[in-house]
Design a protein around this motif. Structure first.
Motif, PDB file in Angstrom:
ATOM      1  N   ALA A 120       0.827  -1.205   0.000  1.00 36.31           N
ATOM      2  CA  ALA A 120       0.000   0.000   0.000  1.00 36.31           C
ATOM      3  C   ALA A 120       0.864   1.259   0.000  1.00 36.31           C
ATOM      4  O   ALA A 120       0.583   2.214  -0.738  1.00 36.31           O
ATOM      5  CB  ALA A 120      -0.945  -0.008   1.199  1.00 36.31           C
ATOM      6  N   LEU A 121       1.921   1.262   0.794  1.00 31.67           N
ATOM      7  CA  LEU A 121       2.816   2.415   0.838  1.00 31.67           C
ATOM      8  C   LEU A 121       3.525   2.601  -0.494  1.00 31.67           C
ATOM      9  O   LEU A 121       3.599   3.717  -1.016  1.00 31.67           O
ATOM     10  CB  LEU A 121       3.830   2.269   1.975  1.00 31.67           C
ATOM     11  CG  LEU A 121       4.787   3.446   2.164  1.00 31.67           C
ATOM     12  CD1 LEU A 121       4.030   4.735   2.482  1.00 31.67           C
ATOM     13  CD2 LEU A 121       5.797   3.139   3.262  1.00 31.67           C
TER      14      LEU A 121
ATOM     15  N   GLU B 169       1.678   4.919   8.466  1.00 33.52           N
ATOM     16  CA  GLU B 169       2.843   5.297   7.654  1.00 33.52           C
ATOM     17  C   GLU B 169       2.546   6.568   6.869  1.00 33.52           C
ATOM     18  O   GLU B 169       3.407   7.431   6.708  1.00 33.52           O
ATOM     19  CB  GLU B 169       3.216   4.160   6.693  1.00 33.52           C
ATOM     20  CG  GLU B 169       3.679   2.898   7.366  1.00 33.52           C
ATOM     21  CD  GLU B 169       4.905   3.104   8.237  1.00 33.52           C
ATOM     22  OE1 GLU B 169       5.789   3.920   7.887  1.00 33.52           O
ATOM     23  OE2 GLU B 169       4.988   2.436   9.279  1.00 33.52           O
ATOM     24  N   LEU B 170       1.316   6.677   6.403  1.00 30.60           N
ATOM     25  CA  LEU B 170       0.926   7.872   5.667  1.00 30.60           C
ATOM     26  C   LEU B 170       0.953   9.099   6.575  1.00 30.60           C
ATOM     27  O   LEU B 170       1.333  10.186   6.145  1.00 30.60           O
ATOM     28  CB  LEU B 170      -0.475   7.666   5.070  1.00 30.60           C
ATOM     29  CG  LEU B 170      -0.848   8.515   3.879  1.00 30.60           C
ATOM     30  CD1 LEU B 170       0.169   8.396   2.756  1.00 30.60           C
ATOM     31  CD2 LEU B 170      -2.228   8.136   3.386  1.00 30.60           C
TER      32      LEU B 170
ATOM     33  N   VAL C 262       3.969  14.170   7.997  1.00 28.25           N
ATOM     34  CA  VAL C 262       4.839  15.003   8.837  1.00 28.25           C
ATOM     35  C   VAL C 262       6.077  15.423   8.039  1.00 28.25           C
ATOM     36  O   VAL C 262       6.492  16.591   8.085  1.00 28.25           O
ATOM     37  CB  VAL C 262       5.238  14.255  10.132  1.00 28.25           C
ATOM     38  CG1 VAL C 262       6.341  14.996  10.875  1.00 28.25           C
ATOM     39  CG2 VAL C 262       4.018  14.060  11.031  1.00 28.25           C
ATOM     40  N   ILE C 263       6.645  14.497   7.294  1.00 24.83           N
ATOM     41  CA  ILE C 263       7.811  14.827   6.456  1.00 24.83           C
ATOM     42  C   ILE C 263       7.421  15.880   5.420  1.00 24.83           C
ATOM     43  O   ILE C 263       8.151  16.853   5.204  1.00 24.83           O
ATOM     44  CB  ILE C 263       8.377  13.561   5.781  1.00 24.83           C
ATOM     45  CG1 ILE C 263       8.979  12.642   6.835  1.00 24.83           C
ATOM     46  CG2 ILE C 263       9.399  13.924   4.708  1.00 24.83           C
ATOM     47  CD1 ILE C 263       9.334  11.262   6.318  1.00 24.83           C
ATOM     48  N   LEU C 264       6.256  15.690   4.798  1.00 22.82           N
ATOM     49  CA  LEU C 264       5.796  16.676   3.812  1.00 22.82           C
ATOM     50  C   LEU C 264       5.585  18.041   4.456  1.00 22.82           C
ATOM     51  O   LEU C 264       5.921  19.069   3.865  1.00 22.82           O
ATOM     52  CB  LEU C 264       4.499  16.195   3.152  1.00 22.82           C
ATOM     53  CG  LEU C 264       4.608  14.949   2.286  1.00 22.82           C
ATOM     54  CD1 LEU C 264       3.227  14.481   1.849  1.00 22.82           C
ATOM     55  CD2 LEU C 264       5.511  15.186   1.085  1.00 22.82           C
ATOM     56  N   ALA C 265       5.053  18.052   5.664  1.00 20.38           N
ATOM     57  CA  ALA C 265       4.817  19.321   6.365  1.00 20.38           C
ATOM     58  C   ALA C 265       6.127  20.034   6.670  1.00 20.38           C
ATOM     59  O   ALA C 265       6.198  21.265   6.581  1.00 20.38           O
ATOM     60  CB  ALA C 265       4.024  19.080   7.649  1.00 20.38           C
TER      61      ALA C 265
ATOM     62  N   GLU D 119       1.993  21.675   1.628  1.00 21.02           N
ATOM     63  CA  GLU D 119       0.615  21.646   2.119  1.00 21.02           C
ATOM     64  C   GLU D 119      -0.266  20.739   1.265  1.00 21.02           C
ATOM     65  O   GLU D 119      -1.085  19.977   1.789  1.00 21.02           O
ATOM     66  CB  GLU D 119       0.038  23.062   2.139  1.00 21.02           C
ATOM     67  CG  GLU D 119      -1.397  23.110   2.634  1.00 21.02           C
ATOM     68  CD  GLU D 119      -2.013  24.491   2.506  1.00 21.02           C
ATOM     69  OE1 GLU D 119      -3.133  24.658   3.017  1.00 21.02           O
ATOM     70  OE2 GLU D 119      -1.399  25.395   1.904  1.00 21.02           O
ATOM     71  N   LYS D 120      -0.091  20.796  -0.043  1.00 22.26           N
ATOM     72  CA  LYS D 120      -0.910  19.956  -0.929  1.00 22.26           C
ATOM     73  C   LYS D 120      -0.658  18.473  -0.661  1.00 22.26           C
ATOM     74  O   LYS D 120      -1.581  17.666  -0.680  1.00 22.26           O
ATOM     75  CB  LYS D 120      -0.626  20.287  -2.397  1.00 22.26           C
ATOM     76  CG  LYS D 120      -1.177  21.614  -2.829  1.00 22.26           C
ATOM     77  CD  LYS D 120      -0.864  21.894  -4.284  1.00 22.26           C
ATOM     78  CE  LYS D 120      -1.327  23.286  -4.669  1.00 22.26           C
ATOM     79  NZ  LYS D 120      -0.980  23.613  -6.051  1.00 22.26           N
ATOM     80  N   GLY D 121       0.589  18.120  -0.420  1.00 18.48           N
ATOM     81  CA  GLY D 121       0.917  16.732  -0.122  1.00 18.48           C
ATOM     82  C   GLY D 121       0.278  16.264   1.174  1.00 18.48           C
ATOM     83  O   GLY D 121      -0.247  15.146   1.249  1.00 18.48           O
ATOM     84  N   VAL D 122       0.300  17.114   2.190  1.00 19.34           N
ATOM     85  CA  VAL D 122      -0.339  16.774   3.472  1.00 19.34           C
ATOM     86  C   VAL D 122      -1.841  16.618   3.257  1.00 19.34           C
ATOM     87  O   VAL D 122      -2.458  15.683   3.773  1.00 19.34           O
ATOM     88  CB  VAL D 122      -0.036  17.833   4.558  1.00 19.34           C
ATOM     89  CG1 VAL D 122      -0.808  17.538   5.838  1.00 19.34           C
ATOM     90  CG2 VAL D 122       1.457  17.898   4.833  1.00 19.34           C
TER      91      VAL D 122
END
Length: 166
Positions: free
Chosen positions: A39-40, A73-74, A79-82, A87-90
């Motif tokens: 899934a990841l 995991e998502l 958190v890494i994206l933040a 912002e769009k990734g979060v």
């Protein structure tokens, strides 16, 4: 790595057909972990949620457990994206977890292992909502979106010390 795992699980399937009680326990847990990993991978490579039909080794309960674990995991990925001010990734992570929650509302999990994973999904969504809220507060306070590099650590441009001191 995935092919190796699939080969091992497939080689055990004839024994599991002969002795179905062996499926529960370690084998089922391993298949759940496998579902989580697939899934990841699918999310990171294609931006979507894996389907049960894409993991024929998993029974429905194992698949659901793996996907619910994937939501954790998502959350860590969000958190890494933040930290990279994405912002769009979060939002994409949050939206996927929110859609997953919507599907889970149709299921009565009772008080088993899947119920605990379902509850963890709700906490993950809350964490992502907090990330987005904090992001909006920082933006409203005038913090810039781009990052600056100071040594090995990425930090907001405002936090980079100037040459003349504070």
């Amino acid at each position: 790595m995935f092919c190796f795992s699939e080969d091992i699980a497939t080689s055990l399937s004839s024994m599991l057909e002969q002795y179905p009680s062996l499926r529960s326990g370690s084998y089922a847990n391993a298949i759940e972990e496998y579902c989580e990993a697939v899934a990841l991978r699918v999310y990171l490579e294609e931006g979507r949620l894996v389907t049960c039909s894409e993991i024929p080794l998993a029974e429905v309960e194992e698949f659901i457990g793996g996907v619910l674990d994937f939501s954790g995991e998502l959350g860590r990925h969000a958190v890494i994206l933040a930290t990279h001010r994405d912002e769009k990734g979060v939002r994409r992570c949050r939206d996927l977890c929110d859609a997953l929650l919507g599907k889970c509302l149709l299921v009565n999990f009772r008080n088993g292992a899947l119920r605990k994973k379902y509850d963890a999904l709700k906490y993950t969504i809350r964490k992502m909502e907090n990330l987005l809220y904090e992001y909006s507060l920082a933006e409203a306070m005038g913090f810039k979106k781009e990052l600056a590099t100071s040594g090995d650590v990425d930090m907001p441009v405002e936090d980079v010390p100037s040459a003349g001191g504070p």
